[in-house]
Design a protein around this motif. Structure first.
Motif, PDB file in Angstrom:
ATOM      1  N   ALA A  49       0.697  -1.230  -0.011  1.00 48.88           N
ATOM      2  CA  ALA A  49      -0.032   0.063  -0.068  1.00 48.88           C
ATOM      3  C   ALA A  49       0.953   1.234  -0.002  1.00 48.88           C
ATOM      4  N   PRO A  50       0.610   2.448  -0.858  1.00 49.65           N
ATOM      5  CA  PRO A  50       1.327   3.538  -0.749  1.00 49.65           C
ATOM      6  C   PRO A  50       1.384   3.906   0.483  1.00 49.65           C
ATOM      7  N   ILE A  51       2.604   4.698   0.820  1.00 51.34           N
ATOM      8  CA  ILE A  51       2.484   5.349   2.267  1.00 51.34           C
ATOM      9  C   ILE A  51       1.897   6.944   2.050  1.00 51.34           C
ATOM     10  N   PRO A  52       0.881   7.139   2.843  1.00 50.02           N
ATOM     11  CA  PRO A  52       0.299   8.408   2.837  1.00 50.02           C
ATOM     12  C   PRO A  52       1.292   9.571   2.998  1.00 50.02           C
ATOM     13  N   ARG A  53       1.332  10.802   2.037  1.00 52.23           N
ATOM     14  CA  ARG A  53       2.233  11.761   2.129  1.00 52.23           C
ATOM     15  C   ARG A  53       1.616  12.801   3.440  1.00 52.23           C
ATOM     16  N   ILE A  54       2.659  13.091   4.430  1.00 52.35           N
ATOM     17  CA  ILE A  54       2.426  13.756   5.482  1.00 52.35           C
ATOM     18  C   ILE A  54       2.935  15.301   4.968  1.00 52.35           C
ATOM     19  N   LEU A  55       4.240  15.542   4.393  1.00 48.99           N
ATOM     20  CA  LEU A  55       4.472  16.803   4.171  1.00 48.99           C
ATOM     21  C   LEU A  55       4.839  16.926   2.929  1.00 48.99           C
ATOM     22  N   TYR A  56       4.302  18.319   1.924  1.00 49.51           N
ATOM     23  CA  TYR A  56       4.300  18.471   0.906  1.00 49.51           C
ATOM     24  C   TYR A  56       5.280  19.522   0.645  1.00 49.51           C
ATOM     25  N   ARG A  57       6.073  19.631  -0.545  1.00 44.66           N
ATOM     26  CA  ARG A  57       6.770  20.625  -1.067  1.00 44.66           C
ATOM     27  C   ARG A  57       5.889  21.781  -1.346  1.00 44.66           C
ATOM     28  N   PRO A  58       6.263  23.083  -1.464  1.00 41.91           N
ATOM     29  CA  PRO A  58       5.352  24.144  -1.997  1.00 41.91           C
ATOM     30  C   PRO A  58       4.697  23.757  -3.308  1.00 41.91           C
ATOM     31  N   GLU A  59       5.432  23.233  -4.282  1.00 39.49           N
ATOM     32  CA  GLU A  59       5.127  22.813  -5.730  1.00 39.49           C
ATOM     33  C   GLU A  59       3.960  21.922  -5.522  1.00 39.49           C
ATOM     34  N   GLU A  60       4.105  20.755  -4.726  1.00 40.92           N
ATOM     35  CA  GLU A  60       3.259  19.813  -4.370  1.00 40.92           C
ATOM     36  C   GLU A  60       1.870  20.393  -3.812  1.00 40.92           C
ATOM     37  N   ALA A  61       2.168  21.291  -3.062  1.00 41.61           N
ATOM     38  CA  ALA A  61       0.984  21.940  -2.521  1.00 41.61           C
ATOM     39  C   ALA A  61       0.167  22.620  -3.590  1.00 41.61           C
ATOM     40  N   ALA A  62       0.918  23.315  -4.406  1.00 40.85           N
ATOM     41  CA  ALA A  62       0.288  24.211  -5.134  1.00 40.85           C
ATOM     42  C   ALA A  62      -0.606  23.188  -6.253  1.00 40.85           C
TER      43      ALA A  62
END
Length: 66
Positions: free
Chosen positions: A6-19
């Motif tokens: 199962a994919p590991i849920p993302r906790i922290l995002y880079r600003p580009e990913e947050a955008a």
């Protein structure tokens, strides 16, 4: 037979990913971070935005429209 994990849920995002997650521009994310509207943590020289902060920010947008 192959096993998939199962994919590991993302906790922290880079600003580009947050955008991308918020469907906003990268520069808008940096402006929101500078204004304090979008909280972030620093990891060395990098900035990361917690997934709950993205959810909080998105919810605040819907609250403003009422």
């Amino acid at each position: 037979m192959s096993t998939t994990t199962a994919p590991i849920p993302r906790i922290l995002y880079r600003p580009e990913e947050a955008a991308t997650a918020l469907s906003l521009g990268r520069s808008t994310i940096y402006e929101l971070m500078a204004d304090g509207a979008l909280r972030f943590v620093k990891c060395g020289r990098s900035r990361r935005i917690h997934h709950s902060e993205l959810e909080r920010f998105a919810a605040s947008l819907t609250n403003q429209s009422h």
